[in-house]
Motif scaffolding. Sequence first.
Motif, PDB file in Angstrom:
ATOM      1  N   PRO A   1       1.053  -1.253  -0.060  1.00 15.42           N
ATOM      2  CA  PRO A   1      -0.092  -0.111   0.007  1.00 15.42           C
ATOM      3  C   PRO A   1       0.403   1.258   0.123  1.00 15.42           C
ATOM      4  CG  PRO A   1       0.446  -1.012   1.895  1.00 15.42           C
ATOM      5  CD  PRO A   1       0.702  -1.636   1.345  1.00 15.42           C
ATOM      6  N   THR A   2       0.493   2.624  -0.157  1.00 13.48           N
ATOM      7  CA  THR A   2       1.012   3.462  -0.424  1.00 13.48           C
ATOM      8  C   THR A   2       0.122   4.401   0.570  1.00 13.48           C
ATOM      9  OG1 THR A   2      -0.125   4.851  -1.925  1.00 13.48           O
ATOM     10  CG2 THR A   2       1.909   3.600  -3.089  1.00 13.48           C
ATOM     11  N   VAL A   3       0.183   5.516   0.795  1.00 13.77           N
ATOM     12  CA  VAL A   3      -0.310   6.275   1.906  1.00 13.77           C
ATOM     13  C   VAL A   3       0.355   8.050   1.544  1.00 13.77           C
ATOM     14  CG1 VAL A   3       0.949   5.977   3.897  1.00 13.77           C
ATOM     15  CG2 VAL A   3      -1.728   7.236   3.825  1.00 13.77           C
TER      16      VAL A   3
ATOM     17  N   LEU B   1      -3.622   9.458  10.087  1.00 14.22           N
ATOM     18  CA  LEU B   1      -5.064   8.291  10.394  1.00 14.22           C
ATOM     19  C   LEU B   1      -4.471   7.799  11.211  1.00 14.22           C
ATOM     20  CD1 LEU B   1      -4.979   6.155   6.486  1.00 14.22           C
ATOM     21  CD2 LEU B   1      -6.873   7.323   7.765  1.00 14.22           C
TER      22      LEU B   1
ATOM     23  N   PHE C   1      -1.381  -0.862   9.336  1.00 14.44           N
ATOM     24  CA  PHE C   1      -1.214  -1.255   7.411  1.00 14.44           C
ATOM     25  C   PHE C   1      -1.380  -3.036   7.803  1.00 14.44           C
ATOM     26  CE2 PHE C   1      -1.231   2.912   6.515  1.00 14.44           C
ATOM     27  CZ  PHE C   1      -1.538   3.066   5.137  1.00 14.44           C
TER      28      PHE C   1
ATOM     29  N   PHE D   1       4.701   2.392   1.615  1.00 11.94           N
ATOM     30  CA  PHE D   1       4.887   3.285   1.275  1.00 11.94           C
ATOM     31  C   PHE D   1       4.667   4.634   1.902  1.00 11.94           C
ATOM     32  CE2 PHE D   1       6.777   0.086  -2.651  1.00 11.94           C
ATOM     33  CZ  PHE D   1       7.910   0.582  -2.175  1.00 11.94           C
TER      34      PHE D   1
END
Lengths: 444, 444
Positions: free
Chosen positions: A286-288, A296, A323, A333
């Motif tokens: 996942p990317t954030v 978050l 995550f 990421f």
Amino acid sequence: MEFISGIKRKDTVTISEILENGAGNTVELTGAVHTIRDMSEFAFVVLRRYDGVVQCVFEEGKVNFDIKSLREGATVKVNGEVNLEDRAPNGFEIRLKNITVLSQPAKDSTMPIPISKWKLSTSLETKMALRPVALRNIRERAKFKIQEGIVRGFRDYMFRQNFTEIRTPKIVAGNAEGGANVFKLEYFGKKAFLAQSPQFYKQTMVGVYDRVFEVGPVFRAEKHNTTRHLNEYTGLDFEMGYIDSFYDIMEMEQSMLDYTFEFLNTEYAKELKTLGVTLPNAKKIPTVRFDEAKKLVSEKYDRKIKNPYDLEPEEEILIGQYFKEEFDSDFVFVTHYPSKKRPFYAMDDPEDTKFTLSFDLLFKGMEITTGGQRIHSYEDQVTKMQERGMDIEDFTHFLMIHKHGMPPHGGLGIGLERLTMRLLDETNVRETSLFPRDVSRLEP
Amino acid sequence: MEFISGIKRKDTVTISEILENGAGNTVELTGAVHTIRDMSEFAFVVLRRYDGVVQCVFEEGKVNFDIKSLREGATVKVNGEVNLEDRAPNGFEIRLKNITVLSQPAKDSTMPIPISKWKLSTSLETKMALRPVALRNIRERAKFKIQEGIVRGFRDYMFRQNFTEIRTPKIVAGNAEGGANVFKLEYFGKKAFLAQSPQFYKQTMVGVYDRVFEVGPVFRAEKHNTTRHLNEYTGLDFEMGYIDSFYDIMEMEQSMLDYTFEFLNTEYAKELKTLGVTLPNAKKIPTVRFDEAKKLVSEKYDRKIKNPYDLEPEEEILIGQYFKEEFDSDFVFVTHYPSKKRPFYAMDDPEDTKFTLSFDLLFKGMEITTGGQRIHSYEDQVTKMQERGMDIEDFTHFLMIHKHGMPPHGGLGIGLERLTMRLLDETNVRETSLFPRDVSRLEP
């Protein structure tokens, strides 16, 4: 005249040769005496070899040798019959017929730590002080086989993706990453530094080979004595041209990690088993965004955002936890780091220049990679340096590449010891450096 | 949530994909504008890519682009039809339909050297000062592809022979090779050095993995400004246990070189052709004793032996010449170097302790390797150190390995840049280091 031509075949065998040829054969092999267990009627002599341990059975009267004279740490060549034995390592033992001592430890020496134990349950300090022999422990050495495997996986994947391997200087005139954590050195009357990263050189080499990588030492004069900092570590660096965006770099890293874990599962299964390691899944990461990640974590774990432009180690841990809990991913990421936290060569996001087209990769809540797109335009690079009050005269050689044309490019640097540490679930990065360097440790 | 999963397929192609698919197709590819030749009716635009150069044909009116605005050093994405053309590199050209500029060099910049010429016929000084762009020349970059190939061949062979790859510290407390040519460094208030070789560490690791190798930087504070010395170079080091004699080490090196040359012939044929290099034969390498070599050369070339315990560079050249003339060999192992010329860890020849069980490998008259058997007995090692007036307290960690048992072992170190230099028939070792470090050169 005498000539050297080819490796002469030895009479000694390896463990896999023994396993291929089965029981009943008389074989000869070499090894270090790992441990001796005297059972009065007979004795077990366990040999340590690069390919594993071999149990040998010494029976009084069957070998023309005084078992009392055999010492742990001696190296020997033995000869005996292969016998199937389920309880022995690799399922066989050697019934000894002959022992030749090749070398002896020092007279009256005794092992300072029980290296033949399954786990070295001594303090980190003791293990580090005795590192030259502590590494002979089977589990200790398995860690660095896996580390070898990570580097092999990385290099293999880079070659498959048409990267060229480079070797760039570690004694440098300038200071790529900025800041004070750089080792100084006297260089024939001039001031020099130890390279904090191959940054300028790898960007330079993108102008030559389009895609390059390097595996080499990196030096940081960090005064922090933490569980995750080393003053000398191994950087896995790559840099690639003709990118469409910095997503190309993250895709390359994710695919490389996935490849490397598969490679470890195939080639280093024995060591993974020795250490009881289950490899993570890197098929989908996942990317954030940086600012989104902070939000978050703040919401879910009821935590105030202190500094919107920086990530604290505790926040990294919580992002990792988030995550893991929400997407069952050990990796995430984090993208678009604030511009003021990134070096002068980082490309700002044209949509909001307070942020950069950059990322970190977190693995189980710890940063193991920093990367991003770099500025390729000469004019843009000069402007950003001037805005930061830098003297462009100090960077003539670096700016030469922009002046004469660079493709859109970017890259990253991975800390090998940290990646290994997280993979093996070690709690201190010193455990995954053969001979760690920290503020107080310059030996062994 | 967005996920990174796999490398996205690009629309652009590589040279080998073009060659596979043949003429008539319309393809898209990226590259740097290497040179533009305006022929008034049309223009040749040659693109430089990692996999070669591609000739593109620009015809007025067929492309919606003003060729006058295209500059050398720009990077582009082009689109056009593949057309077979014997006179073009790789036998094809691209008839352009579209050009998209990805990046531009600096406004008003001009190339300081004609990198698109086949040979850079400028002085070494100029080439070195402009190294970041000079390396973009096709022949310059071919040299370092071959150097990459040498390292790959070395590593491949080591893995096949069950060696383990290690990474050892470059910041060290002690001085393995002795002598004054060591860089000093301030390490958190303590005195430290840059490693002159991984010697102590690779011996240590033989106690762990039996056979180890390392490819890494080596630092020597040599004040000599010669054509064959660098202050930072790459060492290809290996060390192996359970040897019967130091001949095992020479056999390993000869076999590795033979393997590596085969590997280069297969995998780096294009670059060897670019540079017109014919690889030497390493299938059979003569060996000669140090004292015997001096005598042979003295007799054949009518030259007085000045110092029976040292080899002068001129003598090395003549020994090379002798074995080329008499045995048609570019290589020769010179064995049994005098004890006083070798470090304290070298094993003396029991038959005559004035000499050691050691060797150098000369390649076309230049030393590219030093190796030999090491002392494995604690008592012998301590005695030799004491005879040399060394304080054994300074070597506690090194002697720990002997104290607790070491197999008979030995190894060698190869200078990568020198090996490359000789292979490519370069006359200065700076030509085969990407960014050489010498007494006066710390940049680029």
